[in-house]
Design a protein around this motif. Structure first.
Motif, PDB file in Angstrom:
ATOM      1  N   LEU A   1      -7.710   8.231  14.729  1.00 51.42           N
ATOM      2  CA  LEU A   1      -7.199   6.946  15.217  1.00 51.42           C
ATOM      3  C   LEU A   1      -8.355   6.016  15.587  1.00 51.42           C
ATOM      4  O   LEU A   1      -8.317   4.815  15.285  1.00 51.42           O
ATOM      5  N   HIS A   2      -9.381   6.556  16.220  1.00 51.59           N
ATOM      6  CA  HIS A   2     -10.550   5.734  16.561  1.00 51.59           C
ATOM      7  C   HIS A   2     -11.268   5.242  15.300  1.00 51.59           C
ATOM      8  O   HIS A   2     -11.716   4.092  15.254  1.00 51.59           O
ATOM      9  N   ILE A   3     -11.366   6.080  14.291  1.00 47.34           N
ATOM     10  CA  ILE A   3     -11.988   5.671  13.025  1.00 47.34           C
ATOM     11  C   ILE A   3     -11.190   4.531  12.411  1.00 47.34           C
ATOM     12  O   ILE A   3     -11.755   3.525  11.952  1.00 47.34           O
ATOM     13  N   TYR A   4      -9.873   4.654  12.402  1.00 48.33           N
ATOM     14  CA  TYR A   4      -9.011   3.618  11.826  1.00 48.33           C
ATOM     15  C   TYR A   4      -9.137   2.312  12.616  1.00 48.33           C
ATOM     16  O   TYR A   4      -9.246   1.235  12.028  1.00 48.33           O
ATOM     17  N   LYS A   5      -9.137   2.423  13.936  1.00 50.53           N
ATOM     18  CA  LYS A   5      -9.274   1.226  14.771  1.00 50.53           C
ATOM     19  C   LYS A   5     -10.601   0.530  14.501  1.00 50.53           C
ATOM     20  O   LYS A   5     -10.660  -0.693  14.386  1.00 50.53           O
TER      21      LYS A   5
ATOM     22  N   MET B   1       0.833  -1.202   0.000  1.00 50.58           N
ATOM     23  CA  MET B   1       0.000   0.000   0.000  1.00 50.58           C
ATOM     24  C   MET B   1       0.868   1.252   0.000  1.00 50.58           C
ATOM     25  O   MET B   1       2.020   1.229   0.416  1.00 50.58           O
ATOM     26  N   ASN B   2       0.288   2.345  -0.442  1.00 48.89           N
ATOM     27  CA  ASN B   2       0.984   3.628  -0.486  1.00 48.89           C
ATOM     28  C   ASN B   2       0.643   4.429   0.769  1.00 48.89           C
ATOM     29  O   ASN B   2      -0.122   5.380   0.724  1.00 48.89           O
ATOM     30  N   LEU B   3       1.223   4.031   1.911  1.00 46.17           N
ATOM     31  CA  LEU B   3       0.942   4.675   3.182  1.00 46.17           C
ATOM     32  C   LEU B   3       1.838   5.895   3.355  1.00 46.17           C
ATOM     33  O   LEU B   3       3.037   5.836   3.095  1.00 46.17           O
ATOM     34  N   SER B   4       1.235   6.978   3.790  1.00 47.04           N
ATOM     35  CA  SER B   4       1.978   8.231   3.978  1.00 47.04           C
ATOM     36  C   SER B   4       2.877   8.166   5.200  1.00 47.04           C
ATOM     37  O   SER B   4       2.644   7.392   6.116  1.00 47.04           O
ATOM     38  N   THR B   5       3.874   9.009   5.181  1.00 51.10           N
ATOM     39  CA  THR B   5       4.693   9.246   6.364  1.00 51.10           C
ATOM     40  C   THR B   5       4.643  10.749   6.624  1.00 51.10           C
ATOM     41  O   THR B   5       4.344  11.535   5.724  1.00 51.10           O
TER      42      THR B   5
ATOM     43  N   LYS C   1      -7.773   5.937   5.250  1.00 52.03           N
ATOM     44  CA  LYS C   1      -7.988   6.189   6.681  1.00 52.03           C
ATOM     45  C   LYS C   1      -6.658   6.338   7.422  1.00 52.03           C
ATOM     46  O   LYS C   1      -6.529   7.179   8.312  1.00 52.03           O
ATOM     47  N   TYR C   2      -5.662   5.548   7.064  1.00 54.59           N
ATOM     48  CA  TYR C   2      -4.344   5.687   7.697  1.00 54.59           C
ATOM     49  C   TYR C   2      -3.695   7.014   7.289  1.00 54.59           C
ATOM     50  O   TYR C   2      -3.118   7.709   8.132  1.00 54.59           O
ATOM     51  N   ASN C   3      -3.802   7.367   6.022  1.00 55.31           N
ATOM     52  CA  ASN C   3      -3.212   8.618   5.554  1.00 55.31           C
ATOM     53  C   ASN C   3      -3.874   9.828   6.220  1.00 55.31           C
ATOM     54  O   ASN C   3      -3.234  10.859   6.415  1.00 55.31           O
ATOM     55  N   ASN C   4      -5.146   9.691   6.587  1.00 61.89           N
ATOM     56  CA  ASN C   4      -5.817  10.763   7.334  1.00 61.89           C
ATOM     57  C   ASN C   4      -5.199  10.935   8.722  1.00 61.89           C
ATOM     58  O   ASN C   4      -5.145  12.049   9.242  1.00 61.89           O
TER      59      ASN C   4
ATOM     60  N   GLU D   1      -0.713  18.254  10.629  1.00 61.59           N
ATOM     61  CA  GLU D   1      -1.393  19.497  11.002  1.00 61.59           C
ATOM     62  C   GLU D   1      -1.112  19.852  12.462  1.00 61.59           C
ATOM     63  O   GLU D   1      -0.982  21.029  12.800  1.00 61.59           O
ATOM     64  N   LEU D   2      -1.004  18.845  13.325  1.00 66.81           N
ATOM     65  CA  LEU D   2      -0.644  19.083  14.723  1.00 66.81           C
ATOM     66  C   LEU D   2       0.765  19.662  14.816  1.00 66.81           C
ATOM     67  O   LEU D   2       1.007  20.627  15.545  1.00 66.81           O
ATOM     68  N   ILE D   3       1.688  19.096  14.074  1.00 66.47           N
ATOM     69  CA  ILE D   3       3.076  19.570  14.106  1.00 66.47           C
ATOM     70  C   ILE D   3       3.168  20.999  13.569  1.00 66.47           C
ATOM     71  O   ILE D   3       3.900  21.831  14.121  1.00 66.47           O
TER      72      ILE D   3
END
Length: 170
Positions: A108-112, A34-38, A128-131, A138-140
């Motif tokens: 995180l709750h949505i992903y779980k 998968m193309n998971l973001s970092t 969902k993971y990329n979100n 955005e926090l950083i």
């Protein structure tokens, strides 16, 4: 009497455990394909120094680095986020930062929750993971702004006000 025996028979059939042959085919998801973001955003200057002192935030980053896409690992990360809300670093005590942390916690709750689905597509899981990573970025950004920009501009304003007051006193 016949009706009760019939209902008992239906109940027994309904409670029969599912064998492997009866279970629907649920294919395993290959997370490596998968193309998971970092995270693309880094903490800068004073924000980085303050974040290094904030243990729950460091635990969150470590948890995301070692993340294995299980509900158990997601719960651990949610615990780190909860600790961030309960034990905020003084430099990051700001409503905008708390809001970003809560957005991260929600994602995180949505992903779980989605991890618990029996049928899931890799593209939806990836989204969902990329979100989650987007919420972290955005926090950083907010943390950088609060410590590096907002505080410095307030310090400069305070210095200017003090400079304006000094000539009047003389």
């Amino acid at each position: 009497m016949r009706l009760s025996i019939f209902l008992l028979f239906i109940l027994l059939l309904a409670c029969k455990p599912i064998s492997n042959e009866d279970a629907p085919n649920v294919k395993q998801i290959d997370y490596t394909a998968m193309n998971l973001s970092t995270s693309k955003i880094t903490l800068l200057k004073d924000a980085q120094k303050k974040a290094l002192e904030w243990e729950p935030f460091q635990d969150l980053l470590t948890g995301l680095e070692n993340y294995d896409h299980t509900a158990r690992a997601t719960n651990k990360i949610i615990d780190h986020v909860n600790n961030m809300l309960l034990n905020p670093e003084e430099a990051f005590q700001d409503q905008a930062i708390f809001s970003r942390i809560k957005v991260l916690k929600t994602r995180l709750h949505i992903y779980k929750s989605y991890l618990g689905y029996r049928i899931k597509t890799p593209s939806q899981l990836e989204e969902k993971y990329n979100n989650i990573i987007l919420a972290l970025d955005e926090l950083i950004i907010q943390m950088n702004w609060k410590v590096n920009e907002f505080r410095q501009s307030n310090d400069k304003l305070l210095e200017d006000l003090k400079a304006d007051m000094d000539p009047e006193e003389k």
